[in-house]
Motif scaffolding. Structure first.
Motif, PDB file in Angstrom:
ATOM      1  N   THR A 163     -35.642 -22.102  -2.231  1.00  0.00           N
ATOM      2  CA  THR A 163     -35.565 -20.989  -3.427  1.00  0.00           C
ATOM      3  C   THR A 163     -34.640 -20.010  -3.098  1.00  0.00           C
ATOM      4  O   THR A 163     -34.245 -19.608  -1.641  1.00  0.00           O
ATOM      5  CB  THR A 163     -36.952 -20.673  -4.051  1.00  0.00           C
ATOM      6  N   ASP A 164     -34.299 -18.841  -4.039  1.00  0.00           N
ATOM      7  CA  ASP A 164     -33.716 -18.055  -3.762  1.00  0.00           C
ATOM      8  C   ASP A 164     -34.015 -16.796  -4.742  1.00  0.00           C
ATOM      9  O   ASP A 164     -34.905 -17.056  -5.763  1.00  0.00           O
ATOM     10  CB  ASP A 164     -32.038 -18.217  -3.975  1.00  0.00           C
ATOM     11  N   VAL A 165     -33.455 -15.483  -4.662  1.00  0.00           N
ATOM     12  CA  VAL A 165     -33.874 -14.630  -5.533  1.00  0.00           C
ATOM     13  C   VAL A 165     -33.707 -14.796  -6.930  1.00  0.00           C
ATOM     14  O   VAL A 165     -32.772 -15.629  -7.199  1.00  0.00           O
ATOM     15  CB  VAL A 165     -33.128 -13.257  -5.353  1.00  0.00           C
ATOM     16  N   TRP A 166     -34.579 -14.207  -7.756  1.00  0.00           N
ATOM     17  CA  TRP A 166     -34.370 -14.342  -9.265  1.00  0.00           C
ATOM     18  C   TRP A 166     -33.265 -13.534  -9.618  1.00  0.00           C
ATOM     19  O   TRP A 166     -32.625 -13.800 -10.787  1.00  0.00           O
ATOM     20  CB  TRP A 166     -35.415 -14.245  -9.990  1.00  0.00           C
ATOM     21  N   THR A 167     -32.875 -12.301  -8.982  1.00  0.00           N
ATOM     22  CA  THR A 167     -31.863 -11.389  -9.362  1.00  0.00           C
ATOM     23  C   THR A 167     -30.821 -11.114  -8.253  1.00  0.00           C
ATOM     24  O   THR A 167     -31.353 -10.737  -7.372  1.00  0.00           O
ATOM     25  CB  THR A 167     -32.458 -10.184  -9.956  1.00  0.00           C
ATOM     26  N   SER A 168     -29.647 -11.557  -8.621  1.00  0.00           N
ATOM     27  CA  SER A 168     -28.710 -11.499  -7.449  1.00  0.00           C
ATOM     28  C   SER A 168     -28.056 -10.096  -7.480  1.00  0.00           C
ATOM     29  O   SER A 168     -28.196  -9.464  -8.511  1.00  0.00           O
ATOM     30  CB  SER A 168     -27.590 -12.777  -7.785  1.00  0.00           C
ATOM     31  N   MET A 169     -27.303  -9.966  -6.604  1.00  0.00           N
ATOM     32  CA  MET A 169     -26.463  -8.636  -6.411  1.00  0.00           C
ATOM     33  C   MET A 169     -25.616  -8.718  -7.512  1.00  0.00           C
ATOM     34  O   MET A 169     -24.862  -9.744  -7.504  1.00  0.00           O
ATOM     35  CB  MET A 169     -25.765  -8.612  -5.018  1.00  0.00           C
ATOM     36  N   GLY A 170     -25.733  -7.400  -8.348  1.00  0.00           N
ATOM     37  CA  GLY A 170     -24.603  -7.439  -9.250  1.00  0.00           C
ATOM     38  C   GLY A 170     -25.366  -7.817 -10.826  1.00  0.00           C
ATOM     39  O   GLY A 170     -24.807  -7.400 -11.865  1.00  0.00           O
TER      40      GLY A 170
ATOM     41  N   GLY B  93     -29.811 -21.216 -11.173  1.00  0.00           N
ATOM     42  CA  GLY B  93     -28.593 -21.776 -10.831  1.00  0.00           C
ATOM     43  C   GLY B  93     -27.321 -20.899 -10.423  1.00  0.00           C
ATOM     44  O   GLY B  93     -26.489 -20.819 -11.006  1.00  0.00           O
ATOM     45  N   ASN B  94     -27.675 -20.149  -9.204  1.00  0.00           N
ATOM     46  CA  ASN B  94     -26.773 -19.120  -8.793  1.00  0.00           C
ATOM     47  C   ASN B  94     -25.852 -19.602  -7.574  1.00  0.00           C
ATOM     48  O   ASN B  94     -25.676 -20.931  -7.474  1.00  0.00           O
ATOM     49  CB  ASN B  94     -27.602 -18.148  -8.132  1.00  0.00           C
ATOM     50  N   ASN B  95     -25.211 -18.741  -7.223  1.00  0.00           N
ATOM     51  CA  ASN B  95     -24.368 -19.098  -6.193  1.00  0.00           C
ATOM     52  C   ASN B  95     -24.741 -19.873  -5.105  1.00  0.00           C
ATOM     53  O   ASN B  95     -23.816 -20.720  -4.396  1.00  0.00           O
ATOM     54  CB  ASN B  95     -23.471 -17.422  -5.646  1.00  0.00           C
ATOM     55  N   VAL B  96     -25.985 -19.396  -4.771  1.00  0.00           N
ATOM     56  CA  VAL B  96     -26.461 -20.162  -3.490  1.00  0.00           C
ATOM     57  C   VAL B  96     -26.711 -21.806  -3.861  1.00  0.00           C
ATOM     58  O   VAL B  96     -26.419 -22.731  -2.965  1.00  0.00           O
ATOM     59  CB  VAL B  96     -27.860 -19.425  -2.952  1.00  0.00           C
ATOM     60  N   ALA B  97     -27.457 -21.808  -5.072  1.00  0.00           N
ATOM     61  CA  ALA B  97     -27.575 -23.050  -5.632  1.00  0.00           C
ATOM     62  C   ALA B  97     -26.408 -23.937  -5.779  1.00  0.00           C
ATOM     63  O   ALA B  97     -26.237 -25.201  -5.410  1.00  0.00           O
ATOM     64  CB  ALA B  97     -28.210 -22.950  -6.975  1.00  0.00           C
TER      65      ALA B  97
ATOM     66  N   PRO C 115     -32.401 -18.299   1.777  1.00  0.00           N
ATOM     67  CA  PRO C 115     -31.343 -17.588   2.534  1.00  0.00           C
ATOM     68  C   PRO C 115     -31.443 -16.175   2.905  1.00  0.00           C
ATOM     69  O   PRO C 115     -30.754 -15.731   3.780  1.00  0.00           O
ATOM     70  CB  PRO C 115     -30.135 -17.646   1.175  1.00  0.00           C
ATOM     71  N   LEU C 116     -32.533 -15.669   2.253  1.00  0.00           N
ATOM     72  CA  LEU C 116     -32.849 -14.060   2.593  1.00  0.00           C
ATOM     73  C   LEU C 116     -31.716 -13.161   2.101  1.00  0.00           C
ATOM     74  O   LEU C 116     -30.418 -13.665   2.309  1.00  0.00           O
ATOM     75  CB  LEU C 116     -33.072 -13.878   4.199  1.00  0.00           C
ATOM     76  N   PRO C 117     -31.992 -12.060   1.599  1.00  0.00           N
ATOM     77  CA  PRO C 117     -33.347 -11.586   1.596  1.00  0.00           C
ATOM     78  C   PRO C 117     -34.210 -11.965   0.614  1.00  0.00           C
ATOM     79  O   PRO C 117     -33.655 -12.357  -0.513  1.00  0.00           O
ATOM     80  CB  PRO C 117     -32.990  -9.872   1.239  1.00  0.00           C
ATOM     81  N   ALA C 118     -35.499 -11.817   0.961  1.00  0.00           N
ATOM     82  CA  ALA C 118     -36.735 -12.539   0.087  1.00  0.00           C
ATOM     83  C   ALA C 118     -37.343 -11.284  -0.680  1.00  0.00           C
ATOM     84  O   ALA C 118     -37.417 -10.218   0.071  1.00  0.00           O
ATOM     85  CB  ALA C 118     -37.491 -13.451   0.980  1.00  0.00           C
TER      86      ALA C 118
ATOM     87  N   GLU D 158     -19.932 -18.823  -5.635  1.00  0.00           N
ATOM     88  CA  GLU D 158     -20.649 -19.724  -4.577  1.00  0.00           C
ATOM     89  C   GLU D 158     -20.955 -18.637  -3.084  1.00  0.00           C
ATOM     90  O   GLU D 158     -20.638 -17.560  -3.053  1.00  0.00           O
ATOM     91  CB  GLU D 158     -19.190 -20.609  -4.154  1.00  0.00           C
ATOM     92  N   HIS D 159     -21.625 -19.408  -2.169  1.00  0.00           N
ATOM     93  CA  HIS D 159     -21.954 -18.999  -0.845  1.00  0.00           C
ATOM     94  C   HIS D 159     -21.805 -20.040   0.105  1.00  0.00           C
ATOM     95  O   HIS D 159     -22.608 -20.429   0.676  1.00  0.00           O
ATOM     96  CB  HIS D 159     -23.407 -18.508  -1.010  1.00  0.00           C
ATOM     97  N   PRO D 160     -20.488 -20.318   0.336  1.00  0.00           N
ATOM     98  CA  PRO D 160     -20.396 -21.523   0.971  1.00  0.00           C
ATOM     99  C   PRO D 160     -20.799 -21.380   2.331  1.00  0.00           C
ATOM    100  O   PRO D 160     -21.028 -22.725   3.082  1.00  0.00           O
ATOM    101  CB  PRO D 160     -18.762 -21.888   1.105  1.00  0.00           C
TER     102      PRO D 160
ATOM    103  N   ALA E  42     -17.378 -14.899   1.666  1.00  0.00           N
ATOM    104  CA  ALA E  42     -18.404 -14.485   2.210  1.00  0.00           C
ATOM    105  C   ALA E  42     -19.483 -14.081   1.335  1.00  0.00           C
ATOM    106  O   ALA E  42     -20.517 -13.505   1.579  1.00  0.00           O
ATOM    107  CB  ALA E  42     -18.361 -13.023   3.140  1.00  0.00           C
ATOM    108  N   LEU E  43     -19.469 -14.826  -0.012  1.00  0.00           N
ATOM    109  CA  LEU E  43     -20.412 -14.703  -1.055  1.00  0.00           C
ATOM    110  C   LEU E  43     -19.722 -13.970  -2.281  1.00  0.00           C
ATOM    111  O   LEU E  43     -19.316 -12.929  -2.109  1.00  0.00           O
ATOM    112  CB  LEU E  43     -21.618 -13.940  -0.730  1.00  0.00           C
ATOM    113  N   SER E  44     -19.658 -14.777  -3.425  1.00  0.00           N
ATOM    114  CA  SER E  44     -19.014 -14.151  -4.765  1.00  0.00           C
ATOM    115  C   SER E  44     -20.151 -14.673  -5.653  1.00  0.00           C
ATOM    116  O   SER E  44     -21.329 -15.030  -5.461  1.00  0.00           O
ATOM    117  CB  SER E  44     -17.797 -15.038  -4.938  1.00  0.00           C
TER     118      SER E  44
END
Ligand code: CP
Ligand code: NVA
Length: 302
Positions: free
Chosen positions: A220-227, A155-159, A261-264, A125-127, A120-122
């Motif tokens: 696009t996705d956030v520049w700073t992911s959770m963690g 180049g994060n989990n979503v990418a 993917p949000l949150p934006a 990846e976020h499959p 459910a996201l790591s």
């Protein structure tokens, strides 16, 4: 044998196409009995709106039930070993959807569970996001193969998951990232191999305009992911020229889609007006999490 979904690449192209077909069939009126009596545990080490709610609602609408287990309650690997959590939950519930900091935690959970584990996201990846996004793209464009998706940013989990998903279904994947924030070599290697058999093209560059030009989808996705909160300031500087705004979007095809993917974070990775642009399909993406995950749960829960 039970199957897990830790990476998009755990699925074949045919299985992805089947999931999309099934999601489209379920979407107008979900059958209320398909998961009757089934229970899904939601283990979350990080916050969530879409993933948590869409899995919970999906189970409910299909006749099953979800149990949300927040970080402080389970203490994965802190209060108890990850393997013991996996073995215990396997005695109670029919499946686990887990959001973890480390992708390795998912592997440990999967290894010690006798029930399916869904990522459910790591950090890697976020499959579920990528698969739902393919559904959205298919609905809007009527096809996947041959389209070009331009990803701007980290180049994060979503990418990573989008890249693997695009490479599986024959969609071209172009990405513009600042130096040091590119897709990691191991994912790149995996994606290139998949892309070779689906004839999808890959482009990696530093220049956003170069990938957006002529694209069917700008993502696009956030520049700073959770963690990664401690790196936020450093990342704001590194990504300052990677904001997606109308001007950049205008370089894409006239009928291009804007996706996130949000949150934006308006004012960071996107300009303030972008979510309301007619090209934006971000809330369709959020809705499709529900429908795609229903199809996934029907396939995966024993
Ligand atoms: N897109 C997504 O996964 O959103 P949440 O973090 O709110 O679940
Ligand atoms: N890359 C983001 C996605 C959130 C849905 C994160 O990991 O925080």
């Amino acid at each position: 044998m039970k199957r897990d979904l830790l990476s998009v690449s755990d699925l074949s192209r045919e299985e992805i196409e089947q999931l999309i077909e099934q999601a489209l069939a379920i979407k107008p009126k979900p059958p209320s009995h398909l998961l009757s009596g089934k229970v899904l545990a939601l283990i979350f080490e990080k916050p969530s709106l879409r993933t948590r709610v869409s899995f919970d609602v999906a189970m409910h609408q299909l006749g099953g039930h979800a149990i949300y287990l927040p970080p402080d309650e389970v203490g994965l690997g802190k209060r108890e070993r990850v393997s013991d959590v996996a073995r215990t939950l396997s005695r109670y519930v029919d499946g686990i959807a887990a959001r973890t900091f480390s992708h390795n935690t998912l592997h440990t959970l999967a290894e010690h569970s006798s029930i399916p584990v869904i990522n459910a996201l790591s950090d890697l990846e976020h499959p579920c996001q990528a698969l739902s996004d393919l559904l959205t793209i298919y609905e809007k464009k009527g096809k996947l193969s041959g389209l070009t998706l331009a990803f701007i940013g980290d180049g994060n989990n979503v990418a990573n998951s989008l890249f693997l998903a695009a490479s599986l279904v024959g969609m071209n994947f172009y990405i513009a990232s600042p130096p040091g924030y590119e897709i990691k070599p191991e994912i790149l290697k995996q994606g290139k191999k998949l892309a070779a058999s689906s004839a999808s093209q890959i482009k990696l560059t530093k220049k956003p305009a170069e990938v957006v030009k002529g694209a069917d989808i700008v993502y696009t996705d956030v520049w700073t992911s959770m963690g990664q909160e401690s790196e936020a300031e450093k990342r704001r500087l590194a990504f300052s020229t990677y904001k997606v705004d109308n001007k950049l979007l205008d370089l894409a095809k006239g009928n291009a889609l804007f996706m996130h993917p949000l949150p934006a974070h308006q004012g960071e990775e996107i300009s303030t007006e972008l979510l309301d642009d007619p090209r934006s399909v971000v809330f369709d993406q959020a809705e499709n999490r529900l429908h795609l995950q229903k199809a996934l749960l029907v396939q995966m829960l024993p």
